[in-house]
Write a protein that holds these residues in place. Sequence first.
Motif, PDB file in Angstrom:
ATOM      1  N   SER A 114       0.828  -1.211   0.000  1.00 43.59           N
ATOM      2  CA  SER A 114       0.000   0.000   0.000  1.00 43.59           C
ATOM      3  C   SER A 114       0.862   1.260   0.000  1.00 43.59           C
ATOM      4  CB  SER A 114      -0.949   0.003   1.201  1.00 43.59           C
ATOM      5  OG  SER A 114      -0.240   0.218   2.406  1.00 43.59           O
ATOM      6  N   GLN A 115       2.132   1.113   0.332  1.00 40.98           N
ATOM      7  CA  GLN A 115       3.070   2.234   0.295  1.00 40.98           C
ATOM      8  C   GLN A 115       3.857   2.259  -1.017  1.00 40.98           C
ATOM      9  OE1 GLN A 115       5.319   1.472   3.843  1.00 40.98           O
ATOM     10  NE2 GLN A 115       3.810   2.455   5.161  1.00 40.98           N
ATOM     11  N   GLY A 116       3.467   1.401  -1.968  1.00 44.68           N
ATOM     12  CA  GLY A 116       4.076   1.426  -3.289  1.00 44.68           C
ATOM     13  C   GLY A 116       5.170   0.403  -3.528  1.00 44.68           C
ATOM     14  N   TYR A 117       5.448  -0.453  -2.554  1.00 43.39           N
ATOM     15  CA  TYR A 117       6.524  -1.436  -2.716  1.00 43.39           C
ATOM     16  C   TYR A 117       6.068  -2.635  -3.546  1.00 43.39           C
ATOM     17  CZ  TYR A 117       9.160   0.968   0.905  1.00 43.39           C
ATOM     18  OH  TYR A 117       9.850   1.908   1.621  1.00 43.39           O
ATOM     19  N   THR A 118       6.990  -3.138  -4.341  1.00 42.86           N
ATOM     20  CA  THR A 118       6.791  -4.407  -5.031  1.00 42.86           C
ATOM     21  C   THR A 118       7.690  -5.426  -4.350  1.00 42.86           C
ATOM     22  OG1 THR A 118       8.544  -3.965  -6.626  1.00 42.86           O
ATOM     23  CG2 THR A 118       6.326  -3.239  -7.220  1.00 42.86           C
ATOM     24  N   GLY A 151      -5.408  -1.575  -5.293  1.00 43.76           N
ATOM     25  CA  GLY A 151      -5.153  -2.903  -4.758  1.00 43.76           C
ATOM     26  C   GLY A 151      -3.834  -3.443  -5.259  1.00 43.76           C
ATOM     27  N   SER A 152      -3.820  -4.739  -5.552  1.00 45.73           N
ATOM     28  CA  SER A 152      -2.577  -5.414  -5.943  1.00 45.73           C
ATOM     29  C   SER A 152      -2.804  -6.358  -7.107  1.00 45.73           C
ATOM     30  CB  SER A 152      -2.038  -6.248  -4.778  1.00 45.73           C
ATOM     31  OG  SER A 152      -1.759  -5.455  -3.670  1.00 45.73           O
ATOM     32  N   ILE A 153      -1.722  -6.577  -7.826  1.00 41.99           N
ATOM     33  CA  ILE A 153      -1.684  -7.609  -8.859  1.00 41.99           C
ATOM     34  C   ILE A 153      -0.529  -8.526  -8.514  1.00 41.99           C
ATOM     35  CG2 ILE A 153      -1.241  -8.096 -11.293  1.00 41.99           C
ATOM     36  CD1 ILE A 153      -2.525  -5.479 -12.005  1.00 41.99           C
ATOM     37  N   GLY A 154      -0.788  -9.814  -8.560  1.00 44.02           N
ATOM     38  CA  GLY A 154       0.256 -10.781  -8.256  1.00 44.02           C
ATOM     39  C   GLY A 154       0.395 -11.811  -9.355  1.00 44.02           C
ATOM     40  N   ILE A 155       1.641 -12.145  -9.653  1.00 48.61           N
ATOM     41  CA  ILE A 155       1.956 -13.241 -10.566  1.00 48.61           C
ATOM     42  C   ILE A 155       2.379 -14.415  -9.685  1.00 48.61           C
ATOM     43  CG2 ILE A 155       3.463 -14.038 -12.426  1.00 48.61           C
ATOM     44  CD1 ILE A 155       1.680 -11.783 -13.325  1.00 48.61           C
ATOM     45  N   HIS A 156       1.750 -15.560  -9.876  1.00 50.98           N
ATOM     46  CA  HIS A 156       1.945 -16.727  -9.023  1.00 50.98           C
ATOM     47  C   HIS A 156       2.535 -17.878  -9.823  1.00 50.98           C
ATOM     48  CE1 HIS A 156      -1.117 -14.235  -7.215  1.00 50.98           C
ATOM     49  NE2 HIS A 156      -0.956 -14.851  -6.064  1.00 50.98           N
TER      50      HIS A 156
END
Length: 178
Positions: A114-118, A151-156
């Motif tokens: 939420s603070q911009g970190y990947t 929100g977020s996007i995740g590659i799994h």
Amino acid sequence: KDIMIDGRNPFFIDSFPIYQDQHHYHCFVFQHNPTQQELGLQLGIQERKFTRIIDYFHLGLLEVDNSGIILNANPSFCKMSGYSLGELIGKDAGDLLLNDENREMMRQINHKRSQGYTDAYELCVRNKKGEKRWWLISGAPNIDEYGQDNGSIGIHWDITLQKELEFSLQTEIGRAHV
């Protein structure tokens, strides 16, 4: 008239090298403002390209809102998790996939995101059948065209076999040192 978010007019640049005696001599540059149709076509081409890449490597794609509610998932994610798209959309990803020991870790990861970190991390999950699976997840904030965090996007990537081999090797090494 089409204007980009930062106020500039969009444009395409094409360049054509001009050769003389097999040596680069000049470069002809052509700039034009694309139509909405051209922009849509280019966007569609890029979207299909990245979808093919993700599908080719059997990577699961999951999109969640800021509360962890699932907004979208690709077919590879459905296969990995054992859930159909209809069973995923609108559900809390943590409630479906996490066991209690992972919830605090995910809370910290989501706070940083939420603070911009990947980030990338390994996570033990349970699929629909209740089977323990290991996933390598690369996650990033989902920033829209207006700069809003949605929100977020995740590659799994399912790394269960690799983790089982790792644990087996650790067990063998442990026995050898006893």
